[in-house]
Structures are given as C-alpha cells and as structure tokens.
Design a protein around this motif. Structure first.
Motif, PDB file in Angstrom:
ATOM      1  N   ALA A  94      -6.664   0.405   1.328  1.00 49.87           N
ATOM      2  CA  ALA A  94      -7.872   1.211   1.184  1.00 49.87           C
ATOM      3  C   ALA A  94      -8.942   0.449   0.415  1.00 49.87           C
ATOM      4  O   ALA A  94     -10.133   0.499   0.751  1.00 49.87           O
ATOM      5  CB  ALA A  94      -7.551   2.528   0.487  1.00 49.87           C
ATOM      6  N   ALA A  95      -8.521  -0.292  -0.610  1.00 47.83           N
ATOM      7  CA  ALA A  95      -9.476  -1.093  -1.378  1.00 47.83           C
ATOM      8  C   ALA A  95     -10.045  -2.219  -0.537  1.00 47.83           C
ATOM      9  O   ALA A  95     -11.241  -2.529  -0.608  1.00 47.83           O
ATOM     10  CB  ALA A  95      -8.789  -1.660  -2.625  1.00 47.83           C
ATOM     11  N   ALA A  96      -9.202  -2.835   0.289  1.00 46.88           N
ATOM     12  CA  ALA A  96      -9.662  -3.932   1.141  1.00 46.88           C
ATOM     13  C   ALA A  96     -10.583  -3.447   2.243  1.00 46.88           C
ATOM     14  O   ALA A  96     -11.434  -4.200   2.735  1.00 46.88           O
ATOM     15  CB  ALA A  96      -8.461  -4.661   1.746  1.00 46.88           C
ATOM     16  N   LEU A  97     -10.422  -2.191   2.652  1.00 47.94           N
ATOM     17  CA  LEU A  97     -11.237  -1.608   3.725  1.00 47.94           C
ATOM     18  C   LEU A  97     -12.111  -0.470   3.187  1.00 47.94           C
ATOM     19  O   LEU A  97     -12.285   0.558   3.828  1.00 47.94           O
ATOM     20  CB  LEU A  97     -10.332  -1.081   4.839  1.00 47.94           C
ATOM     21  CG  LEU A  97      -9.449  -2.110   5.549  1.00 47.94           C
ATOM     22  CD1 LEU A  97      -8.542  -1.436   6.568  1.00 47.94           C
ATOM     23  CD2 LEU A  97     -10.298  -3.170   6.236  1.00 47.94           C
ATOM     24  N   SER A  98     -12.683  -0.689   2.023  1.00 51.84           N
ATOM     25  CA  SER A  98     -13.435   0.378   1.353  1.00 51.84           C
ATOM     26  C   SER A  98     -14.664   0.824   2.139  1.00 51.84           C
ATOM     27  O   SER A  98     -15.176   1.924   1.920  1.00 51.84           O
ATOM     28  CB  SER A  98     -13.857  -0.080  -0.046  1.00 51.84           C
ATOM     29  OG  SER A  98     -14.644  -1.274   0.031  1.00 51.84           O
ATOM     30  N   THR A 112      -3.161  -8.784   2.267  1.00 45.16           N
ATOM     31  CA  THR A 112      -4.310  -8.648   1.382  1.00 45.16           C
ATOM     32  C   THR A 112      -4.363  -9.876   0.470  1.00 45.16           C
ATOM     33  O   THR A 112      -3.361 -10.563   0.263  1.00 45.16           O
ATOM     34  CB  THR A 112      -4.208  -7.371   0.544  1.00 45.16           C
ATOM     35  OG1 THR A 112      -2.955  -7.373  -0.160  1.00 45.16           O
ATOM     36  CG2 THR A 112      -4.283  -6.139   1.432  1.00 45.16           C
ATOM     37  N   ASP A 113      -5.542 -10.158  -0.076  1.00 46.30           N
ATOM     38  CA  ASP A 113      -5.724 -11.403  -0.831  1.00 46.30           C
ATOM     39  C   ASP A 113      -4.912 -11.452  -2.122  1.00 46.30           C
ATOM     40  O   ASP A 113      -4.638 -12.542  -2.631  1.00 46.30           O
ATOM     41  CB  ASP A 113      -7.207 -11.590  -1.171  1.00 46.30           C
ATOM     42  CG  ASP A 113      -8.042 -11.957   0.042  1.00 46.30           C
ATOM     43  OD1 ASP A 113      -7.448 -12.287   1.088  1.00 46.30           O
ATOM     44  OD2 ASP A 113      -9.284 -11.904  -0.049  1.00 46.30           O
ATOM     45  N   ASP A 114      -4.523 -10.303  -2.654  1.00 46.62           N
ATOM     46  CA  ASP A 114      -3.866 -10.279  -3.963  1.00 46.62           C
ATOM     47  C   ASP A 114      -2.341 -10.367  -3.871  1.00 46.62           C
ATOM     48  O   ASP A 114      -1.645 -10.244  -4.868  1.00 46.62           O
ATOM     49  CB  ASP A 114      -4.245  -9.000  -4.702  1.00 46.62           C
ATOM     50  CG  ASP A 114      -3.894  -7.737  -3.907  1.00 46.62           C
ATOM     51  OD1 ASP A 114      -3.478  -7.860  -2.735  1.00 46.62           O
ATOM     52  OD2 ASP A 114      -4.045  -6.633  -4.466  1.00 46.62           O
ATOM     53  N   VAL A 115      -1.799 -10.618  -2.688  1.00 49.82           N
ATOM     54  CA  VAL A 115      -0.358 -10.522  -2.494  1.00 49.82           C
ATOM     55  C   VAL A 115       0.348 -11.835  -2.823  1.00 49.82           C
ATOM     56  O   VAL A 115      -0.244 -12.926  -2.721  1.00 49.82           O
ATOM     57  CB  VAL A 115      -0.058 -10.108  -1.035  1.00 49.82           C
ATOM     58  CG1 VAL A 115      -0.265 -11.270  -0.080  1.00 49.82           C
ATOM     59  CG2 VAL A 115       1.351  -9.552  -0.897  1.00 49.82           C
ATOM     60  N   ASP A 116       1.605 -11.748  -3.227  1.00 49.13           N
ATOM     61  CA  ASP A 116       2.484 -12.912  -3.346  1.00 49.13           C
ATOM     62  C   ASP A 116       2.985 -13.229  -1.947  1.00 49.13           C
ATOM     63  O   ASP A 116       3.715 -12.435  -1.341  1.00 49.13           O
ATOM     64  CB  ASP A 116       3.658 -12.569  -4.282  1.00 49.13           C
ATOM     65  CG  ASP A 116       4.613 -13.743  -4.488  1.00 49.13           C
ATOM     66  OD1 ASP A 116       4.865 -14.494  -3.525  1.00 49.13           O
ATOM     67  OD2 ASP A 116       5.115 -13.894  -5.615  1.00 49.13           O
ATOM     68  N   LEU A 117       2.602 -14.403  -1.408  1.00 47.77           N
ATOM     69  CA  LEU A 117       2.940 -14.721  -0.021  1.00 47.77           C
ATOM     70  C   LEU A 117       4.447 -14.752   0.218  1.00 47.77           C
ATOM     71  O   LEU A 117       4.908 -14.357   1.290  1.00 47.77           O
ATOM     72  CB  LEU A 117       2.327 -16.067   0.376  1.00 47.77           C
ATOM     73  CG  LEU A 117       0.836 -16.070   0.707  1.00 47.77           C
ATOM     74  CD1 LEU A 117       0.429 -17.453   1.222  1.00 47.77           C
ATOM     75  CD2 LEU A 117       0.478 -15.004   1.724  1.00 47.77           C
TER      76      LEU A 117
END
Length: 293
Positions: free
Chosen positions: A226-230, A267-272
C-alpha cells in the motif's frame, strides 16, 4: 507452461550485488531472475552475462533494454553472444525506453512505434541466422548477418503499455512484457490486445506473456505494498501480499488472465535473500512453474 520469476532491481541494488543475488535465487529454487536497464545505472547485457556466469541453470530475463540506445546489429550481437555461452537461459526484452532519457542521450525516436516495428523483425531475423537487408526510417542494414548466430534463436520480447504498442508487440515480437501496478482485469485486456495483434499477423502458436507484479510476503505485506502504491486507492488489487499460499493464489489469478510468466517484484525495503526464499516456495507450490512455454 506457466512460470514464476523474480527481479533484481538496479535501484536499491548496485551491480556488485548481482552475482550473489543470482546465486541465492538459484539456491532457493527460483526459476527466473529478471533485470532491466535504466539510464544511467547498469548495462542489462553485462549484468545478464554476469548473473548467468554465476549460476548453473537460472534463467535470466532482460526486461527491458531500450531500443534507441543501440543499433539493432549491436543488440543482435549482444543477445547472440550470451545465448551461445548460456544456451536456453536468456530471455531478451526490449522497449521504447524512457523518452526523457532517450532525449538526454540524443537517441529519442520521433516515432517509437515505427522504431519497434523496424527493430524487432530485423533482430529476430539476425538471431535466426538470416542475412538482412532493409531500408527503413530507423533501421538500415545492407546484407548484415551474424558470424556466430545462436544455435536456436531465443524468443524476443517487447515491452508494451498502451493499446497500440500492445497490438504491435503481438504482431512483431515473440512475447510481451507487462509492467507492474496493473489489476488482473487490466492485464486480461492487455493480453487480449496482444493476442489480437498476433492473430492479425496470421502467426502460428501464441505470444508468451510476462507480467511483473509487485509482491510482499509476511504479516506487514499489505501495508508495504500500500505504501509503494500510495497513488492508487485500489492498491490491493494491483499487487500480491501475504503468506506464500496467499501469494500463490494471486499468481493463479494472473495466470488465469493469460499470463505465462508471473514475475514477482519486491518492494525496495526487502531483504532479497528472504524474498527469494519465499518466491522459491511459491514456485514449489505451483508445480508447473519451472518450464519455458
């Protein structure tokens, strides 16, 4: 056959992280790792070769490299070289590129659709080992052929968004790459448009459809997408979120809409490493997810 993939994004991750990320993805059972080339971050083809060299059976997709940045003969050489070194493991994709960037480097085409219409058939012919002579608006070749064409030409994918580009991709490419942030219904309409272009060109078989889908796993997954697609009030309909099982159910919905290859975008904040492990579990849960259609 339906497939599952994931993405190594050039935004939060510099090139030196790619080889290890590719090894982790392969070790976690992820069938495909997709890359893209945005100005001015990293070369898609150098990155693809590095990821393939670091792994044994992982397929690597380029989705996408901009048409205007390279002469079609140079693109054919890039693809053919990698395909010969790593047969059957490269999925090469091309697109218009971001027009502001293409203008910035002096490569913007006045008619991106004409450029695609000329480049894709020429590229496919060169990769098939043909000698190509053509005199178009953008593509001009005089008896050009590759000395080292692939033993088997890979599918050439075209990225498409609007209806005219989707139709054209169906007419001239082997497959299409659809960007993220779309609902299942929007994807279904896009697939229908691509297939209509394919049918209008009287081509045999059917196009291979790749779709990126923003995805998050775990208890806070819904909040993260939701934050990524605000900007979207219906963000939940444009992403996948939740447990491995819940994401798998979402993947099945995209497959039912005509997608052959569902590529899960973190999402950009994830641990790959954690994300790739979850993608591997989705692939196991969908037993048809490993093969190339």
């Amino acid at each position: 056959m339906s497939r599952i993939g994931t993405i190594f994004s050039p935004y939060p991750h510099p090139p030196e992280e790619l080889r290890e990320a590719a090894r982790v993805a392969e070790g976690e059972g992820v069938p495909e790792l997709w890359l893209w080339e945005d100005c001015f971050r990293s070369s898609a083809w150098a990155a693809a070769a590095g990821a393939l060299a670091a792994t044994d059976h992982l397929r690597v997709g380029v989705g996408i490299s901009p048409f205007p940045l390279r002469n079609v003969a140079a693109s054919a050489m890039e693809v053919a070289t990698i395909e010969r070194m790593f047969p059957g493991r490269l999925l090469p994709g091309f697109g218009h590129g971001v027009q502001d960037w293409m203008r910035q480097v002096g490569a913007k085409a006045a008619s991106p659709l004409t450029l695609m219409r000329e480049q894709v058939p020429a590229l496919r012919a060169l990769l098939a080992g043909e000698a190509v002579t053509t005199e178009g608006r953008y593509v001009r070749l005089r008896d050009v052929s590759l000395d080292w064409p692939p033993a088997t030409a890979p599918r050439v994918y075209a990225a498409a968004e609007g209806p005219r580009t989707l139709q054209l991709a169906g007419e001239v490419a082997d497959g299409v790459i659809l960007d993220s942030r779309h609902t299942v219904n929007e994807i279904r309409v896009a697939v229908d448009t691509v297939r209509a272009g394919w049918a209008e060109a009287a081509r045999e078989g059917r196009p291979d459809v790749v779709a990126y889908v923003l995805t998050a796993f775990g208890p806070s997954a819904s909040d993260r997408v939701a934050a990524a697609l605000s900007d979207y009030p219906d963000a939940a309909d444009r992403a996948l979120a939740g447990s491995v099982g819940e994401v798998g159910e979402g993947v099945a919905r995209f497959q039912a809409a005509g997608v052959d290859d569902v590529v899960l975008l973190p999402t950009d904040d994830v641990d790959l490493s954690v994300f790739f492990a979850a993608v591997g579990q989705v692939a196991v849960a969908l037993p048809a997810a490993g093969g190339v259609s």
